[in-house]
Scaffold this active site. Structure first.
Site: not given
Length: 255
Positions: A60-61, A87, A154, A158
């Site tokens: 789990d990042v 990624n 999102y 980013k």
């Protein structure tokens, strides 16, 4: 071509879309990969296909201890770590006024922003422990520097990835650690296919400069170059792999 021969990489989001193609490309160029994902089934399939060139782990990042553990695992399994590819990312198109703040902001931010931050930090610490330099590559997006409907969180996440890339490169450069990002445009992945359900598939296809979607393997080709020694002069920046999407207005003419 074996330009990654002897290189060891950690790759998050390794079992689908762009991530899976990156994994295949790294292995084809002689690399060893610790494939990281939440899908046990996907990781098992990756391991079965690539054998000893790949190790796998469920991580789990959004949990720093797990992220740090995967860096140590890669070094232990393959002897050292050279490349970290952050990624993993998520996003669901939804109008801003329909947001659930927990699911639609905090959840996306945790993976797309915090996950990259943890990957940068833990990866750089592993390089320091080894006494080596290394490369950190973050997956950004054209939406990191342009506004769009339905993708508020999102885009924000980013944009943060782009700035983390710059700041990390500046601080880590003296240690021999290179940090850059790749910004895909409209790539034919399961994440993008959610627009098909909204009746927008043909519209977003036509927004590409050549009016066709980029394929995941095309992004993987760019990533393999960026993490190789051939790209040693590329540092602290985001490289756009978008077929020019961010550079023009939707065409008035043409099919």
């Amino acid at each position: 071509m074996d330009r990654l021969n002897g290189k060891v990489a950690v790759l998050t989001g390794a079992c689908g879309g762009i991530g899976l193609e990156i994994l295949k490309k790294l292995v084809s160029e002689g690399g060893k990969v610790l494939a990281v994902d939440l899908s046990e089934e996907g990781l098992a399939a990756v391991k079965a296909e690539h054998g000893d060139a790949v190790d796998t782990v469920v991580v789990d990042v959004t949990d720093y201890d797990q992220v740090a553990g995967m860096m140590a695992r890669a070094a232990e399994r393959f002897g050292h770590l050279d490349i970290v590819i952050n990624n993993a990312g998520i996003g669901v198109p939804k109008p801003l006024l329909d947001h659930d703040p927990i699911a639609d902001f905090e959840g996306v931010t945790a993976v797309n922003q915090k996950g990259v931050y943890y990957g940068i930090l833990a990866g750089a610490r592993q390089f320091r422990t080894q006494g080596t330099g290394g490369v950190i590559l973050n997956t950004s997006s054209v939406y990191g520097h342009m506004a769009s409907e339905l993708t508020f969180t999102y885009n924000v996440s980013k944009a943060a990835v782009d700035m983390m890339t710059k700041c990390a490169a500046l601080e880590l450069g003296p240690a021999g650690i290179r940090v850059c990002a790749v910004a895909p445009g409209r790539v034919d992945t399961p994440l993008l296919r959610k627009y098909e359900e909204l009746g927008l598939w043909d519209h977003i296809r036509r927004e590409q400069m050549r009016q066709t979607f980029t394929q995941p393997e095309e992004i993987a080709n760019v990533v393999a170059f960026l993490v190789s020694d051939e790209a040693n002069c590329i540092n602290g920046c985001t490289v756009y792999a978008s077929d020019g999407f961010e550079n023009f207005k939707f065409p008035l003419l043409g099919s």
